[in-house]
Design a protein around this motif. Structure first.
Motif, PDB file in Angstrom:
ATOM      1  N   LEU A 274      17.669 -10.738   1.672  1.00 35.22           N
ATOM      2  CA  LEU A 274      18.997 -11.301   1.426  1.00 35.22           C
ATOM      3  C   LEU A 274      20.062 -10.505   2.159  1.00 35.22           C
ATOM      4  CD1 LEU A 274      18.767 -11.935  -2.427  1.00 35.22           C
ATOM      5  CD2 LEU A 274      18.370 -13.569  -0.588  1.00 35.22           C
ATOM      6  N   ARG A 275      21.107 -11.190   2.545  1.00 42.12           N
ATOM      7  CA  ARG A 275      22.277 -10.550   3.148  1.00 42.12           C
ATOM      8  C   ARG A 275      23.470 -10.926   2.272  1.00 42.12           C
ATOM      9  NH1 ARG A 275      23.260  -9.013   8.933  1.00 42.12           N
ATOM     10  NH2 ARG A 275      21.017  -9.415   9.101  1.00 42.12           N
ATOM     11  N   LEU A 276      24.036  -9.938   1.576  1.00 40.73           N
ATOM     12  CA  LEU A 276      25.113 -10.179   0.627  1.00 40.73           C
ATOM     13  C   LEU A 276      26.378  -9.442   1.024  1.00 40.73           C
ATOM     14  CD1 LEU A 276      22.302 -10.216  -1.179  1.00 40.73           C
ATOM     15  CD2 LEU A 276      23.904 -10.391  -3.057  1.00 40.73           C
ATOM     16  N   GLU A 277      27.511 -10.103   0.792  1.00 41.51           N
ATOM     17  CA  GLU A 277      28.816  -9.467   0.911  1.00 41.51           C
ATOM     18  C   GLU A 277      29.346  -9.279  -0.499  1.00 41.51           C
ATOM     19  OE1 GLU A 277      33.146 -10.165   3.140  1.00 41.51           O
ATOM     20  OE2 GLU A 277      31.505 -11.613   3.373  1.00 41.51           O
ATOM     21  N   ALA A 278      29.485  -8.031  -0.933  1.00 38.69           N
ATOM     22  CA  ALA A 278      29.814  -7.745  -2.331  1.00 38.69           C
ATOM     23  C   ALA A 278      31.003  -6.804  -2.457  1.00 38.69           C
ATOM     24  CB  ALA A 278      28.600  -7.142  -3.038  1.00 38.69           C
ATOM     25  N   ASP A 279      31.737  -6.946  -3.558  1.00 40.43           N
ATOM     26  CA  ASP A 279      32.888  -6.092  -3.851  1.00 40.43           C
ATOM     27  C   ASP A 279      32.503  -5.020  -4.854  1.00 40.43           C
ATOM     28  OD1 ASP A 279      34.451  -7.669  -2.229  1.00 40.43           O
ATOM     29  OD2 ASP A 279      35.270  -8.874  -3.876  1.00 40.43           O
ATOM     30  N   PHE A 280      33.009  -3.804  -4.629  1.00 35.73           N
ATOM     31  CA  PHE A 280      32.824  -2.697  -5.563  1.00 35.73           C
ATOM     32  C   PHE A 280      34.186  -2.090  -5.887  1.00 35.73           C
ATOM     33  CE2 PHE A 280      28.686  -3.154  -3.608  1.00 35.73           C
ATOM     34  CZ  PHE A 280      27.831  -3.027  -4.683  1.00 35.73           C
ATOM     35  N   GLN A 281      34.231  -1.412  -7.028  1.00 32.96           N
ATOM     36  CA  GLN A 281      35.502  -0.895  -7.530  1.00 32.96           C
ATOM     37  C   GLN A 281      36.161   0.071  -6.551  1.00 32.96           C
ATOM     38  OE1 GLN A 281      35.335   0.380 -11.612  1.00 32.96           O
ATOM     39  NE2 GLN A 281      37.066   1.763 -11.383  1.00 32.96           N
ATOM     40  N   ASP A 282      35.359   0.958  -5.933  1.00 26.20           N
ATOM     41  CA  ASP A 282      35.868   1.898  -4.938  1.00 26.20           C
ATOM     42  C   ASP A 282      34.690   2.423  -4.133  1.00 26.20           C
ATOM     43  OD1 ASP A 282      34.625   3.733  -6.667  1.00 26.20           O
ATOM     44  OD2 ASP A 282      36.512   4.202  -7.682  1.00 26.20           O
ATOM     45  N   SER A 283      34.942   3.343  -3.223  1.00 23.85           N
ATOM     46  CA  SER A 283      33.883   3.857  -2.354  1.00 23.85           C
ATOM     47  C   SER A 283      32.803   4.593  -3.149  1.00 23.85           C
ATOM     48  CB  SER A 283      34.479   4.793  -1.299  1.00 23.85           C
ATOM     49  OG  SER A 283      35.184   5.860  -1.912  1.00 23.85           O
ATOM     50  N   ARG A 284      33.220   5.328  -4.169  1.00 24.95           N
ATOM     51  CA  ARG A 284      32.249   6.061  -4.979  1.00 24.95           C
ATOM     52  C   ARG A 284      31.306   5.094  -5.704  1.00 24.95           C
ATOM     53  NH1 ARG A 284      34.087  10.196  -9.826  1.00 24.95           N
ATOM     54  NH2 ARG A 284      32.004  10.821 -10.508  1.00 24.95           N
ATOM     55  N   HIS A 285      31.863   4.014  -6.214  1.00 28.59           N
ATOM     56  CA  HIS A 285      31.065   2.987  -6.887  1.00 28.59           C
ATOM     57  C   HIS A 285      30.063   2.360  -5.921  1.00 28.59           C
ATOM     58  CE1 HIS A 285      31.081  -1.167  -9.106  1.00 28.59           C
ATOM     59  NE2 HIS A 285      29.980  -0.486  -9.346  1.00 28.59           N
ATOM     60  N   ALA A 286      30.495   2.078  -4.693  1.00 33.34           N
ATOM     61  CA  ALA A 286      29.609   1.463  -3.705  1.00 33.34           C
ATOM     62  C   ALA A 286      28.453   2.387  -3.340  1.00 33.34           C
ATOM     63  CB  ALA A 286      30.406   1.085  -2.463  1.00 33.34           C
ATOM     64  N   VAL A 287      28.741   3.655  -3.100  1.00 38.33           N
ATOM     65  CA  VAL A 287      27.691   4.622  -2.750  1.00 38.33           C
ATOM     66  C   VAL A 287      26.681   4.738  -3.896  1.00 38.33           C
ATOM     67  CG1 VAL A 287      27.211   7.063  -2.290  1.00 38.33           C
ATOM     68  CG2 VAL A 287      29.134   5.926  -1.153  1.00 38.33           C
ATOM     69  N   TRP A 288      27.183   4.845  -5.108  1.00 39.55           N
ATOM     70  CA  TRP A 288      26.291   4.981  -6.267  1.00 39.55           C
ATOM     71  C   TRP A 288      25.372   3.767  -6.399  1.00 39.55           C
ATOM     72  CZ3 TRP A 288      25.755   1.846 -10.531  1.00 39.55           C
ATOM     73  CH2 TRP A 288      24.944   2.343 -11.559  1.00 39.55           C
ATOM     74  N   ALA A 289      25.944   2.547  -6.295  1.00 40.93           N
ATOM     75  CA  ALA A 289      25.165   1.327  -6.488  1.00 40.93           C
ATOM     76  C   ALA A 289      24.072   1.181  -5.437  1.00 40.93           C
ATOM     77  CB  ALA A 289      26.092   0.108  -6.455  1.00 40.93           C
ATOM     78  N   LEU A 290      24.392   1.442  -4.180  1.00 44.24           N
ATOM     79  CA  LEU A 290      23.396   1.309  -3.106  1.00 44.24           C
ATOM     80  C   LEU A 290      22.332   2.402  -3.192  1.00 44.24           C
ATOM     81  CD1 LEU A 290      23.408  -0.892  -0.868  1.00 44.24           C
ATOM     82  CD2 LEU A 290      25.548  -0.685  -2.123  1.00 44.24           C
TER      83      LEU A 290
END
Length: 326
Positions: A274-290
């Protein structure tokens, strides 16, 4: 069976005010003759049911008559209303009231049903504290006295003075107009207004609360579900929100979607990923989730996210290049 039907008949009249015998028969799935016999039985038992003649007539109960579950106080009745989520009752400071109310409900059951109900409860587990991976679901602890004060102000429609510890700030006293209470994933929130503007306060960050005598300046009616959705939308679209492009193993899709604020676009590559475009609360949230998804996900953009994940992986790999000290 007849006892259950008689109770249902009374509740139908309580809810609708007046119903004809044919209408009651349809609701109860019995004959009109059976309804008439039941009406006579209720009247003989002292239930104030009476017949109204005429085109718009039917059967009704005397005004003011109501059935009550004897002994339930206000908080116990309120706890039962939010008992669809046991943790919801806990979040609103009603845990002990719920336990007390349930004891009274069990005690009110006919003896022949009591043991059956107790046995059935042992076969049901709702919302356990840990999931299958033994991850503990930790509910926020809020002193009952604080929640009770907040709850009283919400129901009474009075202003509320709270000492609130916002993130990164020293605790401050502020006066708010409480609108309602919301619980989401074991976290309780107070929806309020301050100087005419919407505000949302996390209950666990309220260090003290005092109900004031002044009436709250708030709308007469409120749709809490809609209010929460509007505030959630404002939260997601404000602050330091970031949008990322991710290539993902379909088996891990729900994990990503569960942590992202929103998914803007989604498509499937030729290889099935899958190729998804997703929103995260901030950069720290994005790094943690991935990072939680390990090799099941690859951040394609922005570049700073790829760099952050690469550097983190490199640092961990470097710590394993030498033998551990004995």
């Amino acid at each position: 069976m007849r006892a259950d039907r008689l109770v249902s008949l009374v509740l139908l009249l309580r809810r609708h005010g007046r119903l004809t015998a044919p209408a009651l028969a349809r609701e109860l799935e019995v004959s009109t003759r059976t309804v008439l016999r039941d009406i006579e039985a209720l009247s003989a038992a002292g239930v104030p049911v009476y017949a109204e003649r005429g085109r718009h007539g039917g059967f009704a109960l005397l005004p003011g008559f109501r059935t009550e579950l004897t002994g339930l106080n206000h908080d116990e009745a309120l706890a039962l209303l939010v008992a669809g989520s046991r943790r919801g009752a806990q979040a609103f400071g009603l845990g002990s009231a719920l336990a007390s109310a349930m004891l009274k409900v069990v005690d009110a059951l006919p003896e022949s049903h009591r043991d059956t109900a107790a046995g059935a409860v042992q076969r049901l587990l709702i919302d356990p504290e840990t999931d299958l991976l033994s991850r503990r679901q930790v509910a926020e602890e809020v002193p009952d006295a604080i929640v009770a004060e907040v709850r009283r102000a919400v129901f009474a429609g009075h202003r509320l003075r709270i000492r609130y510890a916002a993130v990164g700030q020293s605790p401050k006293w502020r006066t708010v107009d409480p609108v309602g209470l919301v619980t989401v994933r074991d976290q309780g929130y107070l929806l309020a207004m301050r100087s005419g503007a919407d505000r949302t306060y996390r209950l666990s960050r309220i260090l003290a609360a005092e109900e004031l005598s002044e009436p709250a300046q708030r709308p007469e009616r409120v749709d809490l579900d809609r209010a929460w959705q509007e505030r959630s939308t404002r939260f997601r679209t404000g602050g330091d929100q970031v949008t990322v492009l991710v290539r993902l193993d379909p088996a891990r899709r729900e994990e990503l979607v569960g942590t992202a604020l929103a998914v803007r676009a989604e498509e499937t590559d030729a290889d099935g990923r899958l190729r998804l475009e997703a929103d995260f609360q901030d950069s720290r949230h994005a790094v943690w989730a991935l990072w939680q998804l390990a090799t099941s996900a690859e951040a394609l953009a922005p570049q700073w996210l790829r760099t952050a994940l690469r550097d983190r992986a490199a640092a961990i790999a470097a710590s394993y290049t030498s033998q551990p000290e004995s």
